[in-house]
Scaffold this active site. Sequence first.
Site, PDB file in Angstrom:
ATOM      1  N   HIS A  34      -9.712  -1.715   2.083  1.00 23.60           N
ATOM      2  CA  HIS A  34      -9.931  -0.921   3.291  1.00 23.60           C
ATOM      3  C   HIS A  34      -9.580   0.541   2.974  1.00 23.60           C
ATOM      4  O   HIS A  34      -9.207   0.864   1.838  1.00 23.60           O
ATOM      5  CB  HIS A  34      -9.102  -1.462   4.455  1.00 23.60           C
ATOM      6  CG  HIS A  34      -7.646  -1.674   4.131  1.00 23.60           C
ATOM      7  ND1 HIS A  34      -6.783  -0.630   3.867  1.00 23.60           N
ATOM      8  CD2 HIS A  34      -6.909  -2.812   4.006  1.00 23.60           C
ATOM      9  CE1 HIS A  34      -5.572  -1.101   3.625  1.00 23.60           C
ATOM     10  NE2 HIS A  34      -5.623  -2.433   3.685  1.00 23.60           N
ATOM     11  N   GLY A  36      -7.112   2.297   3.541  1.00 24.55           N
ATOM     12  CA  GLY A  36      -5.755   2.502   3.005  1.00 24.55           C
ATOM     13  C   GLY A  36      -5.747   2.405   1.495  1.00 24.55           C
ATOM     14  O   GLY A  36      -5.195   3.258   0.792  1.00 24.55           O
ATOM     15  N   HIS A  37      -6.390   1.363   0.976  1.00 26.75           N
ATOM     16  CA  HIS A  37      -6.487   1.206  -0.486  1.00 26.75           C
ATOM     17  C   HIS A  37      -7.218   2.404  -1.101  1.00 26.75           C
ATOM     18  O   HIS A  37      -6.819   2.918  -2.155  1.00 26.75           O
ATOM     19  CB  HIS A  37      -7.271  -0.056  -0.845  1.00 26.75           C
ATOM     20  CG  HIS A  37      -6.609  -1.349  -0.437  1.00 26.75           C
ATOM     21  ND1 HIS A  37      -7.153  -2.187   0.500  1.00 26.75           N
ATOM     22  CD2 HIS A  37      -5.470  -1.949  -0.863  1.00 26.75           C
ATOM     23  CE1 HIS A  37      -6.374  -3.255   0.640  1.00 26.75           C
ATOM     24  NE2 HIS A  37      -5.350  -3.136  -0.174  1.00 26.75           N
ATOM     25  N   LYS A 156       3.096   1.730   3.117  1.00 25.11           N
ATOM     26  CA  LYS A 156       2.994   0.557   4.007  1.00 25.11           C
ATOM     27  C   LYS A 156       3.949  -0.555   3.568  1.00 25.11           C
ATOM     28  O   LYS A 156       4.567  -1.219   4.374  1.00 25.11           O
ATOM     29  CB  LYS A 156       1.548   0.067   3.981  1.00 25.11           C
ATOM     30  CG  LYS A 156       1.308  -1.360   4.387  1.00 25.11           C
ATOM     31  CD  LYS A 156       1.059  -1.443   5.860  1.00 25.11           C
ATOM     32  CE  LYS A 156       1.048  -2.846   6.413  1.00 25.11           C
ATOM     33  NZ  LYS A 156       0.750  -3.917   5.510  1.00 25.11           N
ATOM     34  N   GLN A 160       8.490  -2.821  -1.321  1.00 23.44           N
ATOM     35  CA  GLN A 160       7.788  -3.159  -2.563  1.00 23.44           C
ATOM     36  C   GLN A 160       7.794  -1.965  -3.522  1.00 23.44           C
ATOM     37  O   GLN A 160       8.084  -2.103  -4.721  1.00 23.44           O
ATOM     38  CB  GLN A 160       6.349  -3.568  -2.259  1.00 23.44           C
ATOM     39  CG  GLN A 160       5.457  -3.679  -3.478  1.00 23.44           C
ATOM     40  CD  GLN A 160       4.104  -4.265  -3.133  1.00 23.44           C
ATOM     41  OE1 GLN A 160       3.964  -5.465  -3.020  1.00 23.44           O
ATOM     42  NE2 GLN A 160       3.107  -3.417  -2.953  1.00 23.44           N
TER      43      GLN A 160
HETATM   44  P1  AMP Z   1      -2.436  -5.227  -0.945  1.00 23.96           P
HETATM   45  O1  AMP Z   1      -3.858  -5.355  -1.332  1.00 23.96           O
HETATM   46  O2  AMP Z   1      -2.181  -5.486   0.508  1.00 23.96           O
HETATM   47  O3  AMP Z   1      -1.505  -5.948  -1.864  1.00 23.96           O
HETATM   48  O4  AMP Z   1      -2.077  -3.684  -1.121  1.00 23.96           O
HETATM   49  C1  AMP Z   1      -2.305  -3.018  -2.323  1.00 23.96           C
HETATM   50  C2  AMP Z   1      -1.704  -1.642  -2.251  1.00 23.96           C
HETATM   51  O5  AMP Z   1      -2.269  -0.938  -1.153  1.00 23.96           O
HETATM   52  C3  AMP Z   1      -0.185  -1.667  -2.008  1.00 23.96           C
HETATM   53  O6  AMP Z   1       0.418  -0.624  -2.752  1.00 23.96           O
HETATM   54  C4  AMP Z   1      -0.089  -1.404  -0.530  1.00 23.96           C
HETATM   55  O7  AMP Z   1       1.131  -0.811  -0.153  1.00 23.96           O
HETATM   56  C5  AMP Z   1      -1.244  -0.452  -0.327  1.00 23.96           C
HETATM   57  N1  AMP Z   1      -1.671  -0.445   1.069  1.00 23.96           N
HETATM   58  C6  AMP Z   1      -1.969  -1.510   1.846  1.00 23.96           C
HETATM   59  N2  AMP Z   1      -2.266  -1.119   3.094  1.00 23.96           N
HETATM   60  C7  AMP Z   1      -2.140   0.231   3.117  1.00 23.96           C
HETATM   61  C8  AMP Z   1      -2.301   1.235   4.130  1.00 23.96           C
HETATM   62  N3  AMP Z   1      -2.638   0.930   5.373  1.00 23.96           N
HETATM   63  N4  AMP Z   1      -2.095   2.523   3.776  1.00 23.96           N
HETATM   64  C9  AMP Z   1      -1.738   2.850   2.504  1.00 23.96           C
HETATM   65  N5  AMP Z   1      -1.579   1.961   1.511  1.00 23.96           N
HETATM   66  C10 AMP Z   1      -1.767   0.667   1.817  1.00 23.96           C
END
Ligand code: AMP
Length: 287
Positions: A34, A36-37, A156, A160
């Site tokens: 999304h 954010g990624h 977020k 972690q």
């Molecule tokens: P995930 O795919 O949920 O494991 O997230 C992968 C990376 O994207 C991790 O470093 C998360 O902290 C980051 N991430 C997930 N959601 C967001 C968001 N809304 N804004 C910024 N980074 C995010």
Amino acid sequence: MRIYRTPKAMQRASRQWQRDGSKIGFVPTMGYLHAGHISLVAAARKRVGPKGRVVVSIYVNPTQFAPHEDLSTYPRDLPHDLQLCREAKVDAVFFPTDAVMYPGREAGEYSTYVAEEQVSQGLEGVSRPTHFRGVTTIVAKLFNCVLPDVAVFGAKDWQQAAVIRRMCVNLDFPLKIIVAPTHREADGLAMSSRNVYLTPREREQAPVLWRSIEWCRRRVREAGELPAATLIAEVQKLIQTESTGRLDYAAFFEGDSLKTVEMVTRGNHMAIAVFLGKVRLIDNGRI
Ligand code: AMP
């Protein structure tokens, strides 16, 4: 955009980029990407420059899920992920299988893990006691595959990022960790792959996490300081009146060390986890 499926192929590509003098920026994800990624991809690009290489990994890591958690139903959409990566000018996607990341695990023959034993203990570590051991293990492995100069994580998942930072310091990983801001929907809900699980009613209620953080920030800024216990009771009430959700925890701590604070002042950090139906959402922010 290249796609690599094995540690060896990824390492070979990364070594070549190193020889060419290109900096490598890395964004580890579990896919179902999304905005954010993609903001992390932009942060990585900014660090490595136009001649650098940006690598995104897409891997739903089984060892960070407890048996009762959502590993089997975790959302996946590789074609869409690849499209977003292409649009974001990602140079390479590392998309390994369980068989290459954890060879022999099914047969009980995978036996090496990385564990951080301090920063990982509170907050999420209480609710998900095996989670961070899985995270540090996979991130260490991914670093060994991608060989990045810079890795970008999202605020977020605040704890972690702190755990990974500690791991890198303690184990001498030769790279820089960047933490990029949380990307939110217009109503304040932090973007998350797990938001797709929410029913329409739960989705309407989900901004209550962010509203709780904003509530506490406002209260502390008005009062100067407030006991954490008072704020937690108020958040409990807010969640109860504004949603059908159940508070898992709300916690106040020093943003860098993650040390709990009894008396909350401006500049401290808050984290919150709420169950909305079967979905567990987390968020955090500076107070
Ligand atoms: P995930 O795919 O949920 O494991 O997230 C992968 C990376 O994207 C991790 O470093 C998360 O902290 C980051 N991430 C997930 N959601 C967001 C968001 N809304 N804004 C910024 N980074 C995010």
